[in-house]
Design a protein around this motif. Structure first.
Motif, PDB file in Angstrom:
ATOM      1  N   ASP A 197       0.874  -1.174   0.000  1.00 28.70           N
ATOM      2  CA  ASP A 197       0.000   0.000   0.000  1.00 28.70           C
ATOM      3  C   ASP A 197       0.904   1.215   0.000  1.00 28.70           C
ATOM      4  O   ASP A 197       1.364   1.656   1.046  1.00 28.70           O
ATOM      5  CB  ASP A 197      -0.919   0.004   1.223  1.00 28.70           C
ATOM      6  N   ARG A 200      -0.877   4.423  -4.044  1.00 28.63           N
ATOM      7  CA  ARG A 200      -1.102   4.587  -5.469  1.00 28.63           C
ATOM      8  C   ARG A 200      -1.923   3.429  -6.018  1.00 28.63           C
ATOM      9  O   ARG A 200      -1.971   2.350  -5.447  1.00 28.63           O
ATOM     10  CB  ARG A 200       0.239   4.651  -6.213  1.00 28.63           C
ATOM     11  N   VAL A 201      -2.549   3.707  -7.158  1.00 31.51           N
ATOM     12  CA  VAL A 201      -3.337   2.676  -7.819  1.00 31.51           C
ATOM     13  C   VAL A 201      -2.427   1.902  -8.770  1.00 31.51           C
ATOM     14  O   VAL A 201      -1.659   2.487  -9.523  1.00 31.51           O
ATOM     15  CB  VAL A 201      -4.507   3.299  -8.598  1.00 31.51           C
ATOM     16  N   THR A 237      -5.971   1.340  -1.742  1.00 32.57           N
ATOM     17  CA  THR A 237      -4.764   1.126  -2.526  1.00 32.57           C
ATOM     18  C   THR A 237      -3.919  -0.001  -1.941  1.00 32.57           C
ATOM     19  O   THR A 237      -2.708  -0.035  -2.107  1.00 32.57           O
ATOM     20  CB  THR A 237      -3.938   2.419  -2.576  1.00 32.57           C
TER      21      THR A 237
END
Lengths: 506, 139
Positions: A197, A200-201, A237
């Motif tokens: 995590d 960000r995607v 995320t």
């Protein structure tokens, strides 16, 4: 900071969907112009597209040109939407359905033309071989390189946005298991799981390769190269990734007969790509030169296992910066690496594997029937079990199958029953090497003590010959056969050693 | 010495007028990861994840409007958020970071015609993440 995961493919992050028209899919077809985006995230389009479906089980071949800035797209799957009329001899009905195609191979030439090979993976009541009128294809594309700013440099190589670091503010669970089969009868696949995590995607493609590093101060060491098997979004995320190594993405399959008879060759490296394409380099530099057989280029797991069994080699998928399977023999005491007490955790345990009464090795012999049959007599250890015949070209060939047995004279009296380690299906075992193989297996069977202990990791890998101290003043020597990495701010591993000796310290 | 609350504590960038901190205890846990242990020499192998601060405070609400107190209590006991952005006194600076409420306790001190009067509120905040230098601020 102790862990770094470097994705080898230079691609990010955005997932896009495009649609193209398809006039027919029962024969060779023309794929029309891009119809348009299904949503406004589309950032590329196609032109000059053709497609072909073949086989009763639909196999899809698309060839198209990507009119975009993106290079070498990573394409996960092709979804074929079908609407319209199904024509069959016995009924006509309106139909709508979906065929999912799992993309097997994507190749982009220098001219920008991209070929996608995809295989049927699942269908919703759609019958191959019938005609459907209106169709549409959706292709999930992950865009290509977008370097962004470099996040780190390792060995002169700049790492970009997919290099994921774990540090004290972003501690995540990360584990990896690497192991070997010291009997050389099989090739275990290694695994890595981690949770990330970084706010960000991400999109992780299936079989997307990455290198897993351990970082300790300025020292960076690779644990292995892995390929994404599954990725789950846990929340926001946060992603959980499960991955396997190069062996793990090889397919299982039945061994074909052409491996066992013919040329002499030994194998050194197996190059492997993310799509699972395999090529082999044949080099005569393994210690066992008696291997007899035709080694195919497109190998599968079974064949690699056959090679390991015949040559006494183990697979090594921990090589730096490349995606290949190397082969090596178990290290011997000459290359002993000392693990000091300062790196050894308290709590080692010694155990004993089941004893084997001996080893049985089966091999085959082939002889042209143009000559007289072999009437030799064999001793008890080398029995002729069966024979048959087959045609090799126009020549009838006699095949005989023999079993060679060696007894484990170190077995304790409590295990009287025959409990052999059997090698019964190895096409690469022949009259030339059966004794060497049997003696190697017997040596393995005799080493049935195992020692498990946790160590701070410093580059050890399966197959290494190590010495490790115990809490009661002994030194255990042997080969590491399994390592369970625990990656935290320091990298430790629970190792399993196939014990060679237990010595008192002076 | 009694300090006004907004000098030593703010939560989600808001101070609560009339709530007075009468006691503030600071604690720190230096946590290790899975690879902590002892080696065969008997020495400790640390696997330090970081320093996690806790703040435990008592609040006097006697001079506070009941609605402000009730609103504050709802905020600290809600489960709709996992943590709050807290600013606590830290040396001569402040520590500003996401913290969660581990425990809250108060007493009903008086039932009066104008309503229930709660007080002697104690709250324990625990850091969500290990503290880094950038969390230590001057304002």
């Amino acid at each position: 900071m102790s862990v770094l995961i470097q994705f080898k493919s230079k691609r990010i992050i955005d997932k896009n969907r495009v649609s193209i028209a398809l006039s027919d899919f029962s024969e060779d077809v023309y794929i029309g112009d891009l119809l348009g985006a299904t949503d406004n995230r589309v950032i590329t389009n196609f032109s000059d597209a053709t497609g072909k479906f073949s086989g009763y089980t639909p196999r899809l071949e698309l060839s198209l040109r990507l009119n975009s800035i993106y290079e070498a797209p990573y394409i996960e799957k092709v979804v074929l939407h079908v609407t319209g009329e199904e024509s069959a001899e016995y009924e006509i009905c309106l139909y709508s359905g979906i065929i999912m195609y799992a993309v097997k191979h994507v190749e982009t030439t220098a001219s920008g033309r991209t070929t996608i090979s995809a295989e049927f993976s699942e269908s919703d009541h759609l019958y191959p071989g019938r005609n459907y009128n209106t169709t549409k294809i959706e292709i999930n594309i992950i865009s290509a390189a977008n370097k962004g700013s470099a996040t780190a440099t390792i060995a002169g190589v700049e790492l970009y946005t997919r290099a994921l670091k774990f540090d004290s503010t972003n501690t995540q669970k990360c584990k990896a298991t690497v192991e070997i089969d010291p009997s050389c009868l099989s090739i275990p696949s290694n695994s890595a799981t981690f949770t990330i995590d970084d706010g960000r995607v991400h999109t992780f493609g299936q079989r997307e390769p990455f290198d897993l590093y351990s970082i300790s101060g300025e020292k960076i060491q690779i644990i292995g190269t892995f390929y994404v098997v599954t990725s789950r979004i846990l929340s926001g995320t946060t992603y959980q990734i499960e991955a396997t190594d190069a062996v793990g993405i090889l397919t299982d399959g039945k061994l074909t007969g052409d491996i066992y008879y013919g040329k002499i060759g030994t194998i050194d490296l197996i190059d492997i790509t993310a799509s699972g394409k395999v090529s082999a380099s044949i080099m005569p530099n393994l210690p066992v030169k008696e291997l007899k057989g035709i080694v195919e280029i497109d190998m599968i797991r079974d064949k690699l296992a056959q090679i390991c069994a015949a040559t006494g080699t183990i697979c090594d998928t921990t090589q730096v910066a490349e995606s290949y399977i190397g082969f090596d023999v178990l290290k011997t005491s000459d290359a002993c690496k000392e693990i000091p007490a300062s790196r050894t955790y308290i709590g080692g345990s010694l155990s004993e594997e089941d004893e084997k009464s001996g080893v049985s090795v089966t091999y085959r012999s082939f002889k042209s029937l143009l000559f007289s049959d072999d009437d030799s007599e064999y001793d008890e250890a080398r029995r002729c079990n069966a024979y048959g015949s087959l045609l090799a070209g126009l020549t009838k060939v006699c095949m005989k199958e023999y079993t060679y047995r060696l007894t484990n004279d170190e077995m304790s009296s409590k295990a009287d029953a025959v409990n052999d380690l059997e090698l019964s299906d190895c096409y690469l075992i022949s009259e030339l090497n059966y004794q060497v193989v049997a003696e190697r297996l017997l040596a393995y069977v005799k080493r049935n003590m195992r020692y498990k202990v946790k160590i701070l990791w410093d580059g050890e890998k399966p197959g290494d010959y190590v010495s490790v101290p115990t809490a009661n003043g002994e030194v255990i020597k042997g080969n590491i056969i399994r390592m369970d990495f625990i990656l935290s701010t320091k990298t430790a591993a629970e190792i399993e050693i196939m014990v060679d000796s237990v010595e008192e310290t002076t | 010495m009694v300090k006004s609350l907004d000098n030593v504590f703010m939560m989600d960038n808001k101070s609560y007028v009339g709530l007075v901190v009468t006691s503030l205890k600071r604690g720190c846990s230096i946590l290790d990861g899975d690879n902590v242990g002892r080696n065969l020499n008997g020495s400790m192998i640390r696997d330090i994840i970081g320093s996690f601060f806790t703040y435990e405070m008592e609040i006097d609400a006697s001079g506070c409007d009941k609605d402000i107190y009730d609103n504050f209590y709802e905020k600290i006991t809600t489960t709709s958020v996992e943590s709050h952005l807290c600013r606590f006194a830290y040396g001569q600076k402040y520590l500003k970071q996401q913290m969660y409420v581990a425990e809250a306790q108060d007493e009903l001190q008086r039932c009066a015609p104008d309503g229930n009067h709660w007080g002697k509120l104690t709250i324990k905040f625990v850091a969500m993440d290990p503290t880094v230098e950038s969390m230590k601020v001057t304002s």
